[in-house]
Design an enzyme around this catalytic site. Structure first.
Site, PDB file in Angstrom:
ATOM      1  N   LYS A 567       0.828  -1.191   0.000  1.00 43.40           N
ATOM      2  CA  LYS A 567       0.000   0.000   0.000  1.00 43.40           C
ATOM      3  C   LYS A 567       0.875   1.259   0.000  1.00 43.40           C
ATOM      4  O   LYS A 567       1.929   1.315   0.631  1.00 43.40           O
ATOM      5  CB  LYS A 567      -0.915   0.025   1.224  1.00 43.40           C
ATOM      6  N   GLN A 627      -1.966 -12.437  10.199  1.00 43.02           N
ATOM      7  CA  GLN A 627      -2.220 -12.323   8.772  1.00 43.02           C
ATOM      8  C   GLN A 627      -0.869 -12.265   8.082  1.00 43.02           C
ATOM      9  O   GLN A 627       0.147 -12.013   8.725  1.00 43.02           O
ATOM     10  CB  GLN A 627      -3.049 -11.088   8.445  1.00 43.02           C
ATOM     11  N   ASP A 662      -3.023  -6.226   0.433  1.00 40.32           N
ATOM     12  CA  ASP A 662      -1.652  -6.620   0.757  1.00 40.32           C
ATOM     13  C   ASP A 662      -1.590  -7.714   1.816  1.00 40.32           C
ATOM     14  O   ASP A 662      -0.510  -8.035   2.308  1.00 40.32           O
ATOM     15  CB  ASP A 662      -0.848  -5.405   1.225  1.00 40.32           C
ATOM     16  N   ASP A 699      -4.630  -8.401  16.940  1.00 41.67           N
ATOM     17  CA  ASP A 699      -5.378  -7.740  15.876  1.00 41.67           C
ATOM     18  C   ASP A 699      -6.552  -8.619  15.423  1.00 41.67           C
ATOM     19  O   ASP A 699      -6.371  -9.779  15.038  1.00 41.67           O
ATOM     20  CB  ASP A 699      -4.435  -7.470  14.701  1.00 41.67           C
ATOM     21  N   ASN A 700      -7.755  -8.066  15.495  1.00 38.05           N
ATOM     22  CA  ASN A 700      -8.961  -8.732  14.988  1.00 38.05           C
ATOM     23  C   ASN A 700      -9.105 -10.194  15.458  1.00 38.05           C
ATOM     24  O   ASN A 700      -9.273 -11.103  14.638  1.00 38.05           O
ATOM     25  CB  ASN A 700      -9.000  -8.707  13.459  1.00 38.05           C
ATOM     26  N   GLU A 728      -8.284  -6.674  20.231  1.00 38.11           N
ATOM     27  CA  GLU A 728      -8.738  -5.558  19.408  1.00 38.11           C
ATOM     28  C   GLU A 728      -9.894  -6.076  18.548  1.00 38.11           C
ATOM     29  O   GLU A 728      -9.734  -6.441  17.388  1.00 38.11           O
ATOM     30  CB  GLU A 728      -7.591  -5.031  18.536  1.00 38.11           C
ATOM     31  N   LYS A 840      -0.149   4.254   9.218  1.00 34.78           N
ATOM     32  CA  LYS A 840      -0.233   2.855   8.791  1.00 34.78           C
ATOM     33  C   LYS A 840       0.419   2.662   7.427  1.00 34.78           C
ATOM     34  O   LYS A 840       0.810   1.533   7.087  1.00 34.78           O
ATOM     35  CB  LYS A 840      -1.693   2.415   8.711  1.00 34.78           C
TER      36      LYS A 840
END
Length: 969
Positions: A567, A627, A662, A699-700, A728, A840
């Site tokens: 990104k 991820q 990504d 994360d998630n 999170e 980010k």
């Protein structure tokens, strides 16, 4: 007309008025005198010179009227008439109606007589019972479908004669529905022969009536005004009837839905399932039976029928004696509703080591025996149970507490039993006080001591010797003494004893419940936007972070960043070669989750930073983001951990409307994932634990399996008990709760979007008073790299102060993503909760001395937190009256009220707000006129406030107050 039916004609006769020139007036002028012209000028009278009114002068006159009309009707019956409908009775004087109709019936004994009841009171109608009338008319056409008077009227009319409903096309019902209502209630209908629709409906209803005529009892089950009229017809009282039919009539002009669950409970389970039956030759409805919850649709004006027979009665079988023997071994006492507990003990209650756990439970027993209960607990590594006696509170609720002396998993349970000695003491004391002879009771008490001694409790032997041969007073005093009580409690064999389920309690370190987090992107810490920051650059900022009072320094992923689909700035898909990409695209040729992005430094550099941070009172927290960049080594080495598409590609991650081109996700249940992937991920966490990291922001986690988290966190904490995981998960409340149950010690929350007094009050009440209070620790981050809250996007300083004060005082855990202290709120685009030039996707250069920053206020807030035990948790909050919806006023207090803070925060960053507040004097047991000493923790002022009611003003420049309060001396 239906086959076999016959048509009979009835005459309509109104007794009160006749044609002044007609036969009745000419034949009986004594009964119908000529009109009195003097009445023409009386406005109270409905006068017509063509109408002769009946002369109801006396009982004799009414009898004569009845006899006359009976003779007329008898004459009509000799021809083609079957009888008459008698109307005009509303003006018959009181006491004359029954004699009139009795005379009429005697004169026409074989005629069909139907009586209209218009204008008659129910008392007069009830007095007509026994006259041999064939039918009386009800007022159904005027019923609104809701009023209760129809049932009362039918109850009055039914003992007199059969009940008929006159035809009416009024607004309440259509012809079909009106006739259907009548039939379903066991009422006949009178319809005009010239109205084809009404006649057709009446014929259908008559057929239905004949079909269910044997079911003489009728009861309405539907509520007043329901679209579907549900009437139960049975062959007797429904509680004892052998058969029943449920008639369902749509009384509206449109199709209507019906749920059998709305009426079937009223039947009380007395019948078999109600099965559909044909009605008047029409086939049974498509629904074969009525099933609660299965909605059926009934066309307008349609009646459906469902019949049932009485449910099978009892079966006289002999009782197996063994079943009584087994029942005799069942627990005689019941232990219910233990607290605290999470899902009955399926998951651990969360607490902090050093706290005490207040346990409550219901102890329920039959009879009048005194019960006793003990709270028992084990700490980590304990082989034996420790215990303390519980005390009753109220309504069979008992309580006691136990300490969490060390970190780790504790368990508690409750034992309860029938306390023979306590029961004896109670009875002996009561009888002695009442002057009742107690000689036998003294012998019984002595025997209880003797049996306890015989069970091996030799400490009771001196007691037995002391009372052997002693006088009654000495024996009583000895048996009732506290010393004897203690000895007997120690010797108690606890008859009928029961144990509750074991409830786990996780005692975590203090940082799991109280911490101030500060988040930075290490690559932006060079203070030079032209180069990539390093861990060494982060070290230069440690004094600044420490000075603000934060104790946790949190990094987003520090691992190698992939290049595929990298990104660009502001999440663009067209990066330049020098663009750094998102750190959440984990993995490249340099390694994966256990490697460090080369431009940040080496593992040695990281360990040096960790040691430096600790020297500045800061603990490092890392991001665990499950991820992978498409360049992650796992996609090369462990293809069976991923789900591949038919064309050999792999789907990139999405969280609609967001897309992460990504990133690709692992598949936890792919062919090779169990146990390979699970072990690999757990080993990643263990690797960083070996490097001295104990705080992990995940994360998630809600997009990964609950079983994985429950297993992985348990395995990690078995090796590193001080490890803490922050979820999170901005998702549905019950999913967030489940993550907390399976092991996450902290969770991001909806605080980010709770900006009003009402919203914050409701949310904190849920977190502190409902089920989550036992397992869910809220972490109030005021912003994140992903979330630039709308409340902060105007960049107004007061907005940042308001949110900082709310987060820092309402929760023991609060967090700041850097830039918040600089009042950074520049949005990417209108309506978007994202930052422009987000870190980010790029390196940022920050001016740490930006004008109008709130560094000083954050420093003060953290200092207040660190010196205020009441702020170490989200628990202990009480919202207090403040007569202004823009002012939040609450108390935070420790359990013993040794530290009490009163906090007022304006929710309005633009305007001055004044509120009348109530100081919680009652919480100290003080009267409304008492005084509190106030130490203002923001301004360092001290003063005394007198009286419960006070007024305060908050401004955008000073939008909050934090007071330490105590009774003035």
């Amino acid at each position: 007309m239906p086959d076999g039916a016959t048509q009979r004609i009835l005459a309509d006769i109104a007794i009160d008025k006749v044609d002044a020139s007609g036969i009745a007036a000419r034949e009986r002028p004594d009964l119908y005198p000529a009109p009195d012209l003097s009445h023409a000028r009386d406005p109270r009278r409905d006068f017509s010179e063509n109408v002769a009114e009946a002369a109801f002068g006396s009982v004799g006159a009414s009898v004569a009227l009845g006899a006359y009309w009976g003779g007329v009707i008898a004459g009509l019956c000799s021809g083609q008439f079957a009888g008459a409908r008698i109307g005009g009775l509303g003006t018959v004087p009181h006491g004359q109606l029954r004699p009139l109709l009795s005379a009429l019936r005697q004169a026409a004994p074989d005629a069909v007589l139907i009586v209209e009841t218009n204008g008659l009171n129910w008392g007069e109608i009830a007095g007509l019972a026994g006259l041999g009338l064939d039918a009386v008319q009800c007022s159904l056409p005027w019923w609104n479908g809701r009023a209760a008077w129809l049932d009362q009227e039918l109850a009055t009319l039914s003992p007199v004669a059969g009940v008929l409903a006159p035809f009416d096309r009024g607004p309440a019902h259509s012809a079909v529905s009106g006739i259907g209502i009548a039939a379903s209630r066991g009422i006949g209908s009178v319809v005009p022969a010239q109205d084809a629709a009404a006649v057709s409906a009446a014929e259908h209803v008559a057929a239905v009536a004949r079909q269910f005529d044997a079911l003489s009892c009728s009861r309405v089950l539907s509520p007043p005004g329901a679209d579907i009229l549900a009437v139960l017809r049975s062959d007797g009282d429904a509680r004892f009837a052998s058969t029943a039919t449920l008639l369902l009539l749509n009384v509206t002009n449109d199709a209507a839905s019906f749920d059998p669950a709305s009426v079937l409970p009223a039947v009380g389970g007395a019948f078999s399932p109600f099965a559909a039956v044909a009605v008047d030759g029409h086939p049974a409805p498509q629904h074969s039976k009525l099933v609660p919850g299965q909605i059926i649709t009934i066309p307008a004006g349609t009646m459906l029928a469902f019949s049932a027979t009485r449910a099978t009665g009892g079966t006289p079988l002999p009782i197996d004696p063994e079943s009584a023997t087994r029942a005799g071994g069942w627990a005689r006492l019941a232990l219910e509703d233990p607290s605290p507990a999470v899902d009955g003990g399926a998951f651990a209650v969360k607490r902090i080591a050093g706290e005490t756990v207040d346990v409550e439970i219901d102890v329920i027993g039959d009879g009048h025996d005194v019960l006793s209960a003990a709270l028992q607990w084990q700490g980590p590594g304990d082989a034996e149970w420790r215990e303390t006696r519980m005390r009753p509170v109220a309504n069979d609720r008992w309580t006691a507490s136990f300490p969490l002396e060390i970190r780790g998993l504790h368990r508690y349970r409750v034992q309860a039993w029938r306390d023979a000695w306590a029961t004896f003491r109670h009875e002996l004391g009561a009888k002695h006080k009442a002057g009742v002879p107690i000689a036998l009771e003294l012998r019984e008490g002595t025997e209880l001591v003797r049996k306890a001694s015989a069970r091996g409790h030799g400490a009771l032997d001196p007691l037995l010797r002391a009372i052997d041969g002693a006088d009654a007073d000495t024996v009583r005093e000895t048996l009732m003494s506290d010393e004897t009580l203690a000895l007997m409690q120690a010797a108690d064999n606890r008859p009928h004893g029961v144990h509750s389920a074991e409830i786990p309690v996780d005692a975590e370190r203090s940082g799991a419940g109280f911490a101030s987090w500060y988040e930075v992107f290490p690559r932006s810490m060079a203070d030079d936007s032209s180069r990539h920051g390093t861990f060494a650059d982060v070290e230069k900022h440690l004094p600044r972070v420490q000075a603000m009072g934060f104790d946790v320094l949190y990094f987003p992923p520090i691992h190698p960043i992939g290049r595929t689909n990298r990104k660009g700035p502001n999440n663009t898909l067209t990066p330049e070669p020098h663009d750094v990409g998102s750190p959440y695209a984990v993995g490249s040729e340099a390694g994966g989750h256990d490697a460090i992005h080369p431009e940040l430094g080496t593992l040695e550099d990281f360990l040096h930073l960790r040691e430096a941070a600790e020297a500045h009172g800061l603990e490092l927290a890392l991001d665990f983001a499950i991820q992978c960049s498409p360049d992650h080594p796992w996609l090369r080495d462990h293809k069976d951990w991923f789900e591949w598409r038919p064309d050999g590609s792999i789907r990139y991650a999405e969280n609609p409307p967001k897309k992460y081109q990504d990133i690709v996700n692992v598949d936890f249940y792919a062919e090779g994932s169990v146990p390979g992937l699970w072990l690999a991920l757990a080993n990643v966490v263990l690797f960083w634990c070996e490097q001295g990291i104990r705080l992990f922001r995940v994360d998630n986690p809600h997009t990964k399996p609950f079983p994985f988290w429950q297993w992985m966190i348990a395995e990690v904490r078995a090796r590193y008990p001080d490890a803490v995981f922050l979820a999170e998960a901005f998702t549905r409340p019950k999913v967030m709760n489940r993550l907390a149950k399976v092991g996450f010690g902290q969770s991001y929350t909806y605080f980010t979007w709770r900006n009003s007094k009402a919203e914050l009050t409701e949310y904190l009440t849920q977190l502190t008073e409902e089920a989550p209070k036992e397992f869910f620790r809220p972490h109030f981050f005021v912003n994140t790299p992903d979330i630039n809250p709308f409340f902060l996007q105007n960049g107004d300083r007061a907005s940042f102060l308001i949110r900082a004060a709310a987060a820092a005082t309402l929760s023991g855990l609060w967090g700041v993503y850097n830039g918040f202290e600089l009042c950074e709120g520049t949005r990417l685009a209108p309506g978007k909760e994202e930052y422009l030039d987000s870190e980010k996707f790029q390196i940022r250069h920050w001016d740490w001395n930006r004008p109008c920053n709130i560094v000083g206020e954050i420093t003060r807030l953290n200092a207040i937190r660190n010196t205020s035990p009441a702020l170490r948790s989200h628990r202990g909050v009480s919202f207090l009256p403040a007569a202004n919806d823009a002012v939040l006023f609450f108390e935070k207090a420790t359990r013993n009220r040794g530290d009490v803070l009163l906090v007022a925060i304006s929710m309005d960053p633009y305007n001055e707000q004044t509120a009348t507040i109530d100081l919680p004097l009652w919480k100290w047991g003080l009267p409304d006129q008492a005084a509190l000493r106030i130490d203002d923790l923001v301004t360092d002022e001290s003063f005394v406030l007198y009286g419960r009611t006070q007024q305060l003003t908050l401004s955008p420049q000073s939008p909050y107050r934090i007071w330490r309060a105590s009774p003035a001396r």
